[in-house]
Design a protein around this motif. Sequence first.
Motif, PDB file in Angstrom:
ATOM      1  N   CYS A 136      46.884  36.077  42.005  1.00 18.31           N
ATOM      2  CA  CYS A 136      47.275  34.516  42.098  1.00 18.31           C
ATOM      3  C   CYS A 136      46.787  33.346  41.892  1.00 18.31           C
ATOM      4  O   CYS A 136      45.398  33.208  42.337  1.00 18.31           O
ATOM      5  N   HIS A 137      46.974  32.200  40.844  1.00 17.82           N
ATOM      6  CA  HIS A 137      46.392  31.849  40.245  1.00 17.82           C
ATOM      7  C   HIS A 137      47.511  30.253  40.763  1.00 17.82           C
ATOM      8  O   HIS A 137      48.500  30.319  40.964  1.00 17.82           O
ATOM      9  N   ASN A 138      46.210  28.872  40.806  1.00 19.04           N
ATOM     10  CA  ASN A 138      47.162  28.227  41.869  1.00 19.04           C
ATOM     11  C   ASN A 138      47.504  26.872  40.789  1.00 19.04           C
ATOM     12  O   ASN A 138      47.403  26.069  41.656  1.00 19.04           O
ATOM     13  N   GLY A 162      42.121  27.138  39.615  1.00 18.57           N
ATOM     14  CA  GLY A 162      41.718  28.100  40.553  1.00 18.57           C
ATOM     15  C   GLY A 162      42.576  28.947  41.468  1.00 18.57           C
ATOM     16  O   GLY A 162      43.628  29.657  41.202  1.00 18.57           O
ATOM     17  N   ASN A 163      42.461  30.117  42.339  1.00 20.67           N
ATOM     18  CA  ASN A 163      43.121  31.668  42.472  1.00 20.67           C
ATOM     19  C   ASN A 163      43.504  31.640  44.124  1.00 20.67           C
ATOM     20  O   ASN A 163      42.902  30.111  44.209  1.00 20.67           O
ATOM     21  N   ALA A 164      43.941  32.041  44.040  1.00 17.69           N
ATOM     22  CA  ALA A 164      44.070  32.014  46.010  1.00 17.69           C
ATOM     23  C   ALA A 164      43.237  32.074  46.564  1.00 17.69           C
ATOM     24  O   ALA A 164      41.936  32.671  46.857  1.00 17.69           O
ATOM     25  N   LEU A 204      32.502  35.890  43.008  1.00 15.69           N
ATOM     26  CA  LEU A 204      31.760  36.237  41.342  1.00 15.69           C
ATOM     27  C   LEU A 204      31.890  35.928  40.865  1.00 15.69           C
ATOM     28  O   LEU A 204      31.328  36.300  39.730  1.00 15.69           O
ATOM     29  N   ARG A 205      33.189  36.611  39.936  1.00 10.89           N
ATOM     30  CA  ARG A 205      33.586  36.746  39.217  1.00 10.89           C
ATOM     31  C   ARG A 205      34.551  35.697  38.115  1.00 10.89           C
ATOM     32  O   ARG A 205      34.775  34.478  38.364  1.00 10.89           O
ATOM     33  N   ASP A 206      36.541  35.898  39.157  1.00 13.46           N
ATOM     34  CA  ASP A 206      37.481  34.998  38.982  1.00 13.46           C
ATOM     35  C   ASP A 206      36.673  33.596  39.229  1.00 13.46           C
ATOM     36  O   ASP A 206      36.365  32.301  38.427  1.00 13.46           O
ATOM     37  N   GLY A 207      35.528  33.037  39.997  1.00 10.42           N
ATOM     38  CA  GLY A 207      34.899  31.743  41.295  1.00 10.42           C
ATOM     39  C   GLY A 207      34.044  31.461  40.251  1.00 10.42           C
ATOM     40  O   GLY A 207      34.295  29.712  39.763  1.00 10.42           O
TER      41      GLY A 207
HETATM   42 ZN   LIG Z   1      42.324  34.978  37.750  1.00 13.74          ZN
END
Ligand SMILES: [Zn+2]
Length: 525
Positions: free
Chosen positions: A207-209, A241-243, A14-17
Amino acid sequence: MAEPTPIRIFDTTLRDGEQSPGATLNYQEKLEIARNLVALGVDVIEAGFPITSDGDFKAVRAIAAETEGAVVAGLARCVARDIDRVGEALKGTPGHRIHVFCATSKVHREKKLHKPIDEIIRLSVDSIKRARTYVDDVEFSPEDGSRTELNVLVDITAAAVEAGATTINIPDTVGYAVPAEYGEIFRHVREAIPELDRRDIYLSAHCHNDLGLAVANSLAAVEQGCRQIECTINGIGERAGNAALEEVVLALRTRRDYYTRFATQIHAARIYPLSRMVSNFTGLQVQRNKAIVGENAFAHEAGIHQDGVLKERSTYEIIDPAEVGVPSSKLVLGKHSGRHALRDRIVTLGYHVDEITLGRVYEAFKTLSDKKKSVYDEDIEALVESQIDASSSTNLWRLVSLQVTSGTNAIPTATVVLADTTGTQVTDASTGDGPVDAIYSAVQRITGVAVELLDYQLRAVTHGKDAQGEVSVEVRHKDLRVRGRGISTDVIEASAHAYVNAINRIRQVATRDRAAGGEGEEPRA
Ligand SMILES: [Zn+2]
């Protein structure tokens, strides 16, 4: 054997996504996802960045107020008004978290913040102390931590703990780290600061991807004493994106023979329905070959593989699809299915609808089942989502009707009728290069919102020639990029719905204070 160490799952969908380009979620959608995150068993829900918009503030407040069994976090820069805003959102709902961050790497210090490290440490300490006046649970993130000199990272971590931080998150903000190196950072920090273990401070990975290593890096951190993993459903997030939550959880679970020391409390069977919901709400489709939740994740094409799986599943399949909630057979509803059967299906799919919404979904279901013999889960999801979207208070425009003429020898012409929130109907007509173009220019004339169409995608929601068509558009309005979706058995109508939906979302996002933007923004003192 000793009990495994619980690994906290911190979900930031809901935040980074939501910071994924174009992936705006409205208030109702955020609440619905948050409820499903609680049911999934996540430990922490990062619900928003309250200073950036009223919408984020309200979402954090509402989610904190109704959530039990998970900690709700709000993000803040090391700026007093950011922290106060989160404090205000969490007021009266004890047990939740303020997450403050400040960049610490050399490049960020020198090129972005123009501040020496001493000043950054002082700013961070003051901010943590300020956050502690609101809550007992404070997380601190030295942004770009993985590219920060180790001695600097140790100094700021020690100071943050002293100031009252209870979780220290060391983010790989730009997705630059590789697993052994990232794990080593955790080992080093833990060894250098015995206070971390003595005070039971949680270390966290974020972690970012960018190099496709987000999950591998998170797991490497866990092996070196990290006890919280920050991740998102479907791995959505800034840039690459994120993990991905589902990958982290299934790696620990499927390979429990290797990760014997660790366990999460995630109810894996809730993963697949939530993955679908997040994809539908954000408009970010899951790639077909995505691990765990992609359409092909459990498909066996080669004859030799199919033969093997039929004889013994474990020959070529390491995860039973049922374990992550992939339905084994498609349940079908139709014209003769009652309200009760529909409600059961809606609940199984993870939605919470009240009686009024259920009534509206049921009406739409009856209309659809007149047009279409079999109604699948995907159809029901689409019906529920359009009702959730329709009930959002931010919707200004609604499509009332449209008429299009086109053909090989005709100039495509569209007449569109939209209604605003007061029910006032406005009609306009336009020509275009094609029927969809004609509709879009008529809609622009009515709404007065000028947008540039960046992307247009059409796909069938289910199989068969009576399948509903789903149109997904991405549009640009000034510096905003927004997605919209529309669904109908008529693809022209679906195109119009998608466009109107995008224009409604522009209005919702335009009210945000964009200057406060993403993680990389410079704190304003
Ligand atoms: Zn981030």
